[in-house]
Design an enzyme around this catalytic site. Structure first.
Site, PDB file in Angstrom:
ATOM      1  CB  VAL A  30      50.741  43.272  11.773  1.00 60.62           C
ATOM      2  CG1 VAL A  30      50.289  42.653  10.465  1.00 60.62           C
ATOM      3  CG2 VAL A  30      50.790  42.220  12.874  1.00 60.62           C
ATOM      4  N   GLY A  31      53.459  44.479  13.578  1.00 64.53           N
ATOM      5  CA  GLY A  31      53.759  45.283  14.752  1.00 64.53           C
ATOM      6  C   GLY A  31      55.033  44.859  15.450  1.00 64.53           C
ATOM      7  N   GLY A  33      57.212  45.397  19.337  1.00 66.86           N
ATOM      8  CA  GLY A  33      57.163  45.859  20.712  1.00 66.86           C
ATOM      9  C   GLY A  33      58.474  45.584  21.400  1.00 66.86           C
ATOM     10  CG  MET A  35      58.654  41.779  26.173  1.00 64.26           C
ATOM     11  SD  MET A  35      57.651  40.824  27.319  1.00 64.26           S
ATOM     12  CE  MET A  35      58.474  39.230  27.258  1.00 64.26           C
ATOM     13  N   GLY A  36      58.992  41.701  21.385  1.00 59.94           N
ATOM     14  CA  GLY A  36      58.982  40.875  20.189  1.00 59.94           C
ATOM     15  C   GLY A  36      58.319  41.504  18.991  1.00 59.94           C
ATOM     16  CD  GLN A  37      60.915  41.030  14.809  1.00 56.86           C
ATOM     17  OE1 GLN A  37      60.648  40.197  13.958  1.00 56.86           O
ATOM     18  NE2 GLN A  37      62.137  41.511  14.981  1.00 56.86           N
ATOM     19  CB  VAL A  38      52.836  41.148  16.264  1.00 60.81           C
ATOM     20  CG1 VAL A  38      51.489  40.466  16.017  1.00 60.81           C
ATOM     21  CG2 VAL A  38      53.094  41.290  17.766  1.00 60.81           C
ATOM     22  CE  LYS A  54      54.919  40.383  22.228  1.00 63.68           C
ATOM     23  NZ  LYS A  54      54.291  41.141  23.335  1.00 63.68           N
ATOM     24  CG  ASP A 157      53.962  48.987  29.989  1.00 62.76           C
ATOM     25  OD1 ASP A 157      54.147  50.174  30.304  1.00 62.76           O
ATOM     26  OD2 ASP A 157      54.495  48.452  29.000  1.00 62.76           O
TER      27      ASP A 157
END
Length: 500
Positions: A30-31, A33, A35-38, A54, A157
């Site tokens: 679903v997303g 970033g 730092m990682g994947q969700v 995540k 951020d």
């Protein structure tokens, strides 16, 4: 060798019987970033409740990034319990391939970046969203407990893609601040200077670009950039090129563009946004509460739909000094006119203040005047079967019979958590004593300062409550606390008498 996250997830998705840590059924991506994947997932231990998981990016699997990822989970878990406007983290773990992950609430909606790219926000929508963002940021800046000291959290951020707009019950947007992956904890035992630059240059303060010491005013600069962009679809400062050196020069040397006159913004809001963008941290608003003093009344004016009710009238008193707010307060109509004690959170010009309201007999009210009364504060905590605080106040005057004012704070309710958090941030509270049969105004107001050891104790209680999971059984904890209270009454009274 670590198994790539994509392969790991595919294997879990392919075999519907295989679960992450024997608990979570993995769904779709679903997303993504930095730092990682969700992924969307289902908690089989909790009736297949939908959650988001995540995973730390495969490219970042070193000890430093693992520690940062775990810190993000911890910060989000603690802050999510204290504010509805910070994404709530529920679990942390490491999978069979040694890839760290954390579990958070699943949100339906989209981020602010997607909304701003379509068109500038309407003024009422801007006010509603900024108010919510500020409430979440204020909670972070109030801090968490580190080494028994209250440590503020600087997000570092703040930008549109880290502001999630979840759908609320009325079809509007409910703000959730995301991604505390590079947040900085102001640990009292460590230097506050950044070890290296991290952030999104377009939104960073001059001191963040310079890797200097950061305070809440750095997030406030980023918030200023965000506010400008929400109203104009543009950022107030442009770099000559998209690299670190150019952005460093832009934030340190280029003045921010003025807000367009066609927006016809109220002058105090225009001044506020531009002051957030000042190069010098000392010339910006020093805390989020200063920003809310401007945003809250405008939000009420533009988002009230013309309705004037008791609630909005009470809310408008937040613009007044705290003493004026109290003088205009009445015993609530939904509370019985009996000898009871209840907590209240009052908004005023100086900020929000926790208070205890109580009705007493006429002679009792007269006995406990501010100059002659000592108030002893004592907090008791019960973690199971439900996280609950018993907030004990002892009004003591040598001439008269002492008066106990016990009050329960349920840490799994908004008001309980808000009162506790506010006590920590304000370090004081007020006791309003009303006379039985006369609800039109209080007769005595006592101001109580909370000792530092009590503040640490409260923060520790909130920390313990954040990790609690189970079915709510508040009455069970109340019964236990009441018994404990009765057993220590004499000890407390004797100690206060000796001290006074």
């Amino acid at each position: 060798m670590f198994k790539p996250i994509s392969d790991l997830v595919k294997s879990l998705q392919k075999d519907s019987q295989e679960l992450l840590t024997n608990r979570y059924k993995i769904g779709n991506l679903v997303g993504k970033g930095a730092m990682g994947q969700v992924y969307k997932a289902f908690d089989t231990n909790n009736n297949d409740t939908v959650v988001a998981i995540k995973f730390l990016s495969q490219a970042l699997l070193d000890s430093k990034m693992r520690d940062r990822f775990q810190k993000e989970a911890k910060i989000s878990a603690l802050l999510g319990e204290q504010s509805d406007h910070i994404v709530r983290v529920k679990d942390y773990g490491v999978d069979d391939s040694q890839v760290p992950f954390y579990v958070m609430e699943y949100l339906e909606g989209y981020d602010l970046d997607q909304l701003v790219k379509k068109k500038p926000l309407s003024f009422p929508k801007f006010l509603s969203l900024i108010r919510q963002i500020c409430l979440g940021l204020e909670c972070a800046h109030n801090g968490i407990l580190v080494n028994n000291e209250l440590a503020p959290i600087i997000h570092r951020d703040i930008k549109p893609s880290n502001i999630f707009l979840a759908k609320d019950e009325k079809g509007g947007h409910f703000v959730k601040i995301l991604d505390f992956g590079i947040a900085q904890i102001h640990n009292p035992d460590e230097s506050l200077t950044q070890k290296s630059f991290m952030g999104t240059p377009e939104y960073c303060s001059p001191e963040q670009m310079a890797e200097d010491e950061l305070k809440a005013t750095s997030d406030i600069y980023s918030l200023g950039v965000l506010m400008y962009q929400m109203l104009t679809q543009q950022t107030p400062i442009k770099a000559e090129a998209h690299n670190f050196q150019s952005w460093y020069k832009a934030h340190n040397e280029f003045p921010p563009k003025k807000l367009p006159t066609y927006l016809e913004l109220p002058k105090d809001l225009d001044d506020l946004i531009m002051s957030c963008l000042h190069k010098s941290p000392a010339r910006r608003p020093q805390n989020i509460r200063e920003i809310l003093k401007v945003i809250i009344p405008l939000d009420r004016e533009y988002n009230s739909d013309g309705e004037i009710n008791q609630k909005s009238q009470e809310a408008s008193s937040a613009l007044l000094p705290i003493n004026t707010v109290y003088r205009q307060s009445f015993w609530p109509q939904d509370k019985p006119q009996k000898k009871i004690v209840f907590p209240n959170l009052v908004e005023a010009q100086e900020g929000a203040f926790s208070s205890l309201w109580s009705m007493l007999e006429s002679d009792e009210v007269l006995h406990f005047q501010p100059k002659s009364t000592f108030c002893f504060t004592h907090f008791m905590f019960q973690a199971t079967p439900h996280p609950m605080i018993l907030w004990v106040n002892l009004l003591y005057n040598r001439t008269y019979e002492p008066k106990w004012l016990p009050c329960y704070l349920d840490l799994k309710t908004d008001i309980g958590a808000q009162i506790s958090t506010n006590l920590i941030s304000q370090k004081k509270y007020h006791i309003l004593l009303f006379e039985l049969g006369h609800p039109s105004g209080y007769k005595q107001k006592l101001t109580v300062n909370v000792a530092s050891e009590k503040l640490k104790q409260l923060q520790n209680f909130l920390l313990k409550a954040s990790s609690w999971q189970g079915e709510g059984q508040p009455e069970g904890s109340k019964i236990i606390l009441k018994k404990q209270f009765e057993s220590v009454k004499k000890t407390i009274l004797a100690a206060v008498a000796r001290a006074k």
